[in-house]
Design a protein around this motif. Structure first.
Motif, PDB file in Angstrom:
ATOM      1  N   ILE A 247      97.792  60.917  46.718  1.00 32.96           N
ATOM      2  CA  ILE A 247      97.217  59.580  46.902  1.00 32.96           C
ATOM      3  C   ILE A 247      95.870  59.781  47.587  1.00 32.96           C
ATOM      4  O   ILE A 247      95.792  60.460  48.618  1.00 32.96           O
ATOM      5  N   GLY A 248      94.822  59.228  47.015  1.00 36.06           N
ATOM      6  CA  GLY A 248      93.490  59.346  47.601  1.00 36.06           C
ATOM      7  C   GLY A 248      92.982  57.995  48.071  1.00 36.06           C
ATOM      8  O   GLY A 248      93.229  56.979  47.427  1.00 36.06           O
ATOM      9  N   ILE A 249      92.284  57.998  49.194  1.00 32.95           N
ATOM     10  CA  ILE A 249      91.640  56.786  49.698  1.00 32.95           C
ATOM     11  C   ILE A 249      90.148  57.070  49.831  1.00 32.95           C
ATOM     12  O   ILE A 249      89.760  58.045  50.492  1.00 32.95           O
ATOM     13  N   GLU A 250      89.337  56.251  49.201  1.00 34.97           N
ATOM     14  CA  GLU A 250      87.883  56.455  49.218  1.00 34.97           C
ATOM     15  C   GLU A 250      87.183  55.112  49.040  1.00 34.97           C
ATOM     16  O   GLU A 250      87.531  54.357  48.119  1.00 34.97           O
ATOM     17  N   ARG A 251      86.206  54.814  49.867  1.00 29.67           N
ATOM     18  CA  ARG A 251      85.543  53.513  49.793  1.00 29.67           C
ATOM     19  C   ARG A 251      84.231  53.539  49.022  1.00 29.67           C
ATOM     20  O   ARG A 251      83.711  52.487  48.651  1.00 29.67           O
ATOM     21  N   GLU A 252      83.660  54.733  48.772  1.00 28.66           N
ATOM     22  CA  GLU A 252      82.371  54.817  48.098  1.00 28.66           C
ATOM     23  C   GLU A 252      82.577  54.827  46.581  1.00 28.66           C
ATOM     24  O   GLU A 252      83.178  55.762  46.037  1.00 28.66           O
ATOM     25  N   PRO A 253      82.108  53.821  45.854  1.00 30.06           N
ATOM     26  CA  PRO A 253      82.366  53.735  44.406  1.00 30.06           C
ATOM     27  C   PRO A 253      81.888  54.955  43.626  1.00 30.06           C
ATOM     28  O   PRO A 253      82.551  55.379  42.681  1.00 30.06           O
ATOM     29  N   ARG A 254      80.753  55.530  44.014  1.00 27.65           N
ATOM     30  CA  ARG A 254      80.250  56.676  43.245  1.00 27.65           C
ATOM     31  C   ARG A 254      81.172  57.886  43.385  1.00 27.65           C
ATOM     32  O   ARG A 254      81.336  58.674  42.439  1.00 27.65           O
ATOM     33  N   TYR A 255      81.787  58.062  44.559  1.00 26.78           N
ATOM     34  CA  TYR A 255      82.725  59.168  44.729  1.00 26.78           C
ATOM     35  C   TYR A 255      84.014  58.907  43.952  1.00 26.78           C
ATOM     36  O   TYR A 255      84.600  59.833  43.364  1.00 26.78           O
ATOM     37  N   VAL A 256      84.469  57.659  43.945  1.00 26.39           N
ATOM     38  CA  VAL A 256      85.683  57.307  43.200  1.00 26.39           C
ATOM     39  C   VAL A 256      85.506  57.636  41.719  1.00 26.39           C
ATOM     40  O   VAL A 256      86.395  58.214  41.082  1.00 26.39           O
TER      41      VAL A 256
END
Length: 374
Positions: A247-256
């Protein structure tokens, strides 16, 4: 590739755990909505709070591509400490009782993170030094070259029966016990993700080899690995290869976006290749007497060490006798060698055809293989 952009307003039930998905959200807010004791392993690569002042240039005048993103900036050390305690508190809640946490950092933050996790009751098992084979030089010549980062490996408590695939690590290290200093180059070449301009897509992308080793060491196939600072998805890509859920959590759209593409292209290993040698702690326990009872070693059999220095006779109660000395396979082996301890399973051998010796452990493995699963 599945996607969950925002989790709902209530906690996710265990049955609906968002396996193999990226939660595009703030890490603390997203973690608060996941169920207690649902995660086997947390790998965290939090902001380092580098506190950089001004641009850094090489001797030729070119600018160093340093970490200057907003996500790495905090107003004060107290602000950083509050953030660290908050995400660590959630990580501890999410871990199963026998789960473990990995966190990586530099000298800028790792000591503060270490103190915080101890304050929260986590139990440090090891600190690992990642020695960078190709570190960035200290261009100003004012300090030692910063050639390593530190990983802390911690259990949820000092009573946890955590996973450690010791024999797998020994096998990975040419049958020598794995040490706590690991040497890997910085992420580069084809593995380093690039942005549209050809620069680094993420300034602190970690090498997959680093994640491969720590996940192989401390998780099992089917375990759930959470990365609350997912970045470009190194943890997800390696977990997929090794047959672990993530499960990954990431807030930056470009990294997602980059992470999703990268993980979709990752190829899992064949299921048979994911198996590792079980640790002796997790292997079935078999007494030497079981071999005697099963007729695999008869009373009166002579055992010898591999150099044929000593002989011992097996008695009906599975004890051994050598001259005036008696004892178990372990105790007698230690006594004869004048050693504090001895692994009798590998010390004592039986003689087979053509005088060929085999350790009695080989007979134990035959008995284990023939036994029905518990």
């Amino acid at each position: 590739m599945g996607r969950l952009d925002r989790v709902g307003a209530t906690r996710v039930p265990d049955a609906l755990l968002p396996l193999n998905r990226i939660l595009r959200d703030d890490c603390i807010r997203a973690m608060r909505l996941l169920p207690d004791k649902s995660i086997d392993c947390v790998f965290a690569d939090p902001p380092y709070n580098l506190q950089l002042g001004g641009d850094l240039h090489r001797p030729d005048g070119s600018m160093v591509d340093a970490v200057d993103d907003d996500w790495d900036k905090f107003d004060s050390l107290a602000d950083y400490d509050r953030f660290t305690h908050a995400w660590l508190r959630e990580a501890r809640r999410l871990l199963k009782d026998d789960g473990t946490l990995w966190v990586i950092g530099s000298y800028h933050n790792i000591f503060r993170v270490g103190a915080a996790l101890q304050d929260l009751g986590l139990w440090i098992l090891n600190d690992i030094v990642w020695r960078k084979a190709n570190p960035m030089p200290n261009f100003r010549g004012t300090r030692f070259t910063n050639a390593h980062e530190t990983l802390i490996w911690a259990a949820k408590s000092d009573k946890a029966r955590y996973t450690f695939n010791y024999r797998a690590m020994k096998g990975l290290n040419d049958d020598v016990q794995m040490r706590s200093d690991w040497s890997f180059p910085l992420c580069g070449g084809a593995e380093r993700l690039k942005d549209e301009a050809g620069g680094k897509a993420h300034p602190t992308q970690k090498p997959e080899a680093l994640l491969y080793r720590l996940l192989l060491a401390t998780t099992r196939p089917g375990d759930v690995v959470l990365d609350p600072f997912f970045g470009t998805g190194t943890t997800g890509a390696v977990a997929k290869r090794l047959g672990r859920h993530w499960i990954g959590i990431e807030r930056e759209p470009r990294y997602v976006r980059l992470a999703r593409e990268r993980i979709a292209a990752a190829l899992p290993l064949d299921e048979s290749a994911m198996e590792v040698m079980p640790s002796r702690r997790s292997a079935p326990r078999v007494a030497f007497g079981a071999l005697v009872e099963a007729g695999m070693i008869a009373p009166g059999t002579l055992l010898t060490d591999v150099r044929r220095r000593w002989q011992a006779c097996v008695r009906a109660d599975a004890s051994l006798v050598a001259g005036s000395e008696t004892g178990s396979i372990h105790k007698l082996g230690a006594t004869l060698q004048g050693a504090p301890s001895c692994n009798g399973w590998t010390f004592w051998h039986t003689e087979g055809e053509a005088g060929r010796l085999q350790p009695i452990d080989a007979l134990r493995q035959v008995l284990i293989a023939a036994s029905p699963p518990q």
